[in-house]
Design an enzyme around this catalytic site. Structure first.
Site, PDB file in Angstrom:
ATOM      1  N   ASP A  52     -68.196  29.478 -58.471  1.00 16.85           N
ATOM      2  CA  ASP A  52     -69.236  28.920 -57.737  1.00 16.85           C
ATOM      3  C   ASP A  52     -69.851  27.826 -58.221  1.00 16.85           C
ATOM      4  OD1 ASP A  52     -70.517  30.195 -59.626  1.00 16.85           O
ATOM      5  OD2 ASP A  52     -71.766  31.690 -58.450  1.00 16.85           O
ATOM      6  N   GLU A 190     -72.853  35.226 -70.915  1.00 18.80           N
ATOM      7  CA  GLU A 190     -73.057  33.727 -70.971  1.00 18.80           C
ATOM      8  C   GLU A 190     -74.427  33.203 -71.655  1.00 18.80           C
ATOM      9  OE1 GLU A 190     -73.739  29.791 -67.749  1.00 18.80           O
ATOM     10  OE2 GLU A 190     -72.979  31.768 -67.154  1.00 18.80           O
TER      11      GLU A 190
END
Length: 272
Positions: A52, A190
Site C-alpha cells: 500500500d 518494521e
C-alpha cells in the site's frame, strides 16, 4: 547468472518456511506495475510485495491510508502478469479489515480472485487475529506486520522506532505468537530494535522479514523506488541505496529534450 535465476521453481509459503529452517535469507521488494515487477522477478527476488506504499510512491499521497481496494487490485494484477517465480503478496488497504472479519475475508477474496496474487498482508496485532483466522480458513495465506504499522500513523503520530520500551516489546512478542497461532505464514517486523527483532525471529517458527529491524530477521524488505534512488526525499537509517536512478533518468530526459530542441533527434536513420 545468479543462483536464484538458475531455477524457475515458483516460490511458495512452504519454500519460505524451508528457507528459514535452512538459514537461507529471504529477499523481498515492492512492485506496483508490470515493468518493475518483471525486473525484480528476473533478478531472482523471492517475494514481491504489492504494498500500500503505492499510495505514496505512485499516487503521491502523504500516507498509505487513501489507496483503495480497487487500486490495490489493479496494481496487483499488473504485477501478477509479469512475475514467473516470486511469491506475490498484496497489502489489504486501510478500512477493509479493521474491526470486521467478514469484510476482511470479502476483501481478501477479491484480491485473490481478481488479481491472481498468492497471499495478502495485514498490519496489526491481537485485534486482527479473528480476521486472520477467517481468511486463512478460506485457504488464503496471510502475512502479518508488526512494529511500525503505517496504516496506524495517526494513532502513533510519528514514524519513529516502535517497541523500545519493555512493555511495548512484550506486547509485540505476544502479538507475534498470536498471529503465528492464527495461521500467518510470515511476519514483517518494521522499525523495531534489532535485539527485539532477533528474539522474535528465534521464537517464531514462521519467517520474519525485517525493515529497519536489523540483521537478525529471516529476510529483508525495502521499497524498490527507495533502494534504486528514484525517490530522493526519503533517507531513513535503514535504507541502503543501490543506485541513483533519479539523476540518471533526469539526465536522460534532459538529453532527450536538448536533442529534440536542436533538431538532432530524430536522425535520418531513425526515420522511415
Amino acid at each position: 547468472m545468479s543462483t536464484a535465476k538458475k531455477s524457475v521453481k515458483r516460490v511458495t509459503t512452504h519454500v519460505l518456511r524451508a528457507m528459514k529452517e535452512q538459514g537461507i535469507k529471504i529477499s523481498m521488494l515492492t512492485a506496483y506495475d508490470y515493468s518493475m515487477a518483471r525486473i525484480v522477478d528476473d533478478a531472482g527476488i523471492d517475494v514481491v510485495l504489492v504494498g500500500d506504499s503505492a499510495s505514496n510512491v505512485i499516487h503521491g499521497h502523504e500516507t498509505t491510508l487513501p489507496i483503495t481496494l480497487d487500486q490495490m487490485i489493479d496494481h496487483a494484477s499488473s504485477v501478477v502478469r509479469a512475475v514467473k517465480r516470486a511469491l506475490i503478496v498484496v497489502d489489504l488497504p486501510f478500512g477493509h479489515y479493521q474491526g470486521d472479519s467478514k469484510n476482511a475475508l470479502k476483501s481478501a477474496i477479491r484480491i485473490m480472485k481478481e488479481s491472481g496474487a498468492h497471499a495478502i498482508k495485514m498490519e496489526g496485532g491481537e485485534f486482527i487475529v479473528d480476521s486472520v483466522k477467517r481468511i486463512v480458513s478460506a485457504g488464503i495465506p496471510v502475512m502479518g506486520h508488526l512494529g511500525l504499522t503505517p496504516q496506524s500513523i495517526y494513532k502513533f503520530g510519528t514514524y519513529t522506532v516502535r517497541a523500545k520500551e519493555e512493555e511495548e516489546a512484550k506486547i509485540l512478542l505476544s502479538d507475534a505468537t498470536k498471529l503465528e497461532k492464527a495461521g500467518c505464514f510470515a511476519m514483517v517486523l518494521e522499525k523495531i530494535p534489532r535485539q527485539l527483532a532477533r528474539e522474535a525471529s528465534e521464537r517464531l517458527y514462521v519467517p520474519t522479514i525485517g525493515i529497519g529491524a536489523g540483521n537478525g530477521c529471516d529476510g529483508q524488505v525495502l521499497v524498490t523506488h527507495d533502494m534504486l534512488g528514484i525517490n530522493k526525499g526519503f533517507s531513513p537509517r535503514f535504507l541502503r541505496r543501490y543506485a541513483n536512478l533519479y539523476d540518471v533518468m533526469k539526465g536522460a530526459v534532459e538529453h532527450y529534450i536538448e536533442d529534440v530542441k536542436s533538431g538532432d533527434f530524430p536522425k535520418d536513420e531513425e526515420a522511415y
